[in-house]
Design a protein around this motif. Structure first.
Motif, PDB file in Angstrom:
ATOM      1  N   MET A 138       0.852  -1.184   0.000  1.00 41.75           N
ATOM      2  CA  MET A 138       0.000   0.000   0.000  1.00 41.75           C
ATOM      3  C   MET A 138       0.889   1.236   0.000  1.00 41.75           C
ATOM      4  O   MET A 138       1.940   1.253   0.627  1.00 41.75           O
ATOM      5  N   TYR A 139       0.463   2.276  -0.722  1.00 43.17           N
ATOM      6  CA  TYR A 139       1.123   3.571  -0.679  1.00 43.17           C
ATOM      7  C   TYR A 139       0.064   4.622  -0.427  1.00 43.17           C
ATOM      8  O   TYR A 139      -1.007   4.606  -1.052  1.00 43.17           O
ATOM      9  N   SER A 140       0.350   5.532   0.484  1.00 45.49           N
ATOM     10  CA  SER A 140      -0.562   6.635   0.758  1.00 45.49           C
ATOM     11  C   SER A 140       0.236   7.923   0.794  1.00 45.49           C
ATOM     12  O   SER A 140       1.278   8.000   1.451  1.00 45.49           O
ATOM     13  N   GLY A 141      -0.235   8.928   0.070  1.00 42.12           N
ATOM     14  CA  GLY A 141       0.420  10.224   0.060  1.00 42.12           C
ATOM     15  C   GLY A 141      -0.548  11.284  -0.422  1.00 42.12           C
ATOM     16  O   GLY A 141      -1.407  11.015  -1.269  1.00 42.12           O
ATOM     17  N   ASP A 190      -3.645  13.170  -0.919  1.00 46.13           N
ATOM     18  CA  ASP A 190      -5.068  12.836  -0.742  1.00 46.13           C
ATOM     19  C   ASP A 190      -5.411  11.411  -1.158  1.00 46.13           C
ATOM     20  O   ASP A 190      -6.566  11.008  -1.040  1.00 46.13           O
ATOM     21  N   TRP A 191      -4.426  10.651  -1.645  1.00 46.14           N
ATOM     22  CA  TRP A 191      -4.735   9.376  -2.287  1.00 46.14           C
ATOM     23  C   TRP A 191      -3.973   8.198  -1.686  1.00 46.14           C
ATOM     24  O   TRP A 191      -2.885   8.351  -1.155  1.00 46.14           O
ATOM     25  N   THR A 192      -4.583   7.026  -1.820  1.00 47.32           N
ATOM     26  CA  THR A 192      -3.975   5.765  -1.388  1.00 47.32           C
ATOM     27  C   THR A 192      -4.154   4.749  -2.505  1.00 47.32           C
ATOM     28  O   THR A 192      -5.211   4.691  -3.139  1.00 47.32           O
ATOM     29  N   VAL A 193      -3.117   3.959  -2.731  1.00 39.08           N
ATOM     30  CA  VAL A 193      -3.187   2.831  -3.659  1.00 39.08           C
ATOM     31  C   VAL A 193      -2.949   1.579  -2.825  1.00 39.08           C
ATOM     32  O   VAL A 193      -1.999   1.518  -2.047  1.00 39.08           O
ATOM     33  N   MET A 194      -3.830   0.595  -2.981  1.00 37.63           N
ATOM     34  CA  MET A 194      -3.701  -0.675  -2.262  1.00 37.63           C
ATOM     35  C   MET A 194      -3.654  -1.787  -3.296  1.00 37.63           C
ATOM     36  O   MET A 194      -4.546  -1.889  -4.136  1.00 37.63           O
ATOM     37  N   GLU A 202      -9.578   7.636  -2.592  1.00 37.25           N
ATOM     38  CA  GLU A 202      -9.523   8.960  -1.991  1.00 37.25           C
ATOM     39  C   GLU A 202      -9.480   8.747  -0.479  1.00 37.25           C
ATOM     40  O   GLU A 202     -10.479   8.366   0.142  1.00 37.25           O
ATOM     41  N   SER A 203      -8.321   8.953   0.114  1.00 41.57           N
ATOM     42  CA  SER A 203      -8.042   8.550   1.498  1.00 41.57           C
ATOM     43  C   SER A 203      -9.051   9.067   2.512  1.00 41.57           C
ATOM     44  O   SER A 203      -9.486   8.329   3.393  1.00 41.57           O
ATOM     45  N   LEU A 250      -9.977   2.638   5.381  1.00 41.12           N
ATOM     46  CA  LEU A 250      -8.836   1.855   4.898  1.00 41.12           C
ATOM     47  C   LEU A 250      -8.767   0.480   5.549  1.00 41.12           C
ATOM     48  O   LEU A 250      -8.354  -0.483   4.912  1.00 41.12           O
TER      49      LEU A 250
END
Length: 116
Positions: A81-84, A86-90, A100-101, A106
């Motif tokens: 997972m990457y979060s930075g 306003d966004w997160t990719v899982m 959209e975090s 999550l």
């Protein structure tokens, strides 16, 4: 990737609050399929698939090295997972979500993707 892979459909993943897009990519980073809310352009989905494929390959290389060099079992890779901003990719295997975090739970998504 030989680890545990998410088995929810793209439509099921899109039902989670905050999920903008869900997709499947090949191990080499080619877009296989995707579904999106609010019109994520195909070009963005293709670019995201390339990035995710590259990250998977990088983590596979790191995991193999650490397993071999330091006798710590890091394989097979399961997910990341990457979060930075306003966004997160899982990502789970070759399937993942673009989130959209601030709008997402999550923890629920982690469980849905098999990242418990």
């Amino acid at each position: 990737m030989n680890g545990k892979e998410c088995n929810l459909s793209l439509d099921e993943l899109l039902k989670f609050e905050g999920v903008m897009a869900a997709g499947i990519f090949s191990p080499e980073g080619k877009l296989v399929d995707y579904k999106a809310r609010d019109g994520m352009p195909k070009e963005m989905a293709e670019t995201t698939a390339k990035f995710c494929g590259a990250v998977n390959m990088m983590f596979d290389a790191l995991a193999s090295a650490y397993t071999k060099l330091y006798k710590m079992n890091w394989v097979p890779q399961n997910n990341w997972m990457y979060s930075g901003g306003d966004w997160t990719v899982m990502i789970s295997g070759t399937r993942g979500v673009f989130v959209e975090s601030s709008k997402a739970d999550l923890g629920k998504l982690l469980k849905a993707l098999g990242m418990c």
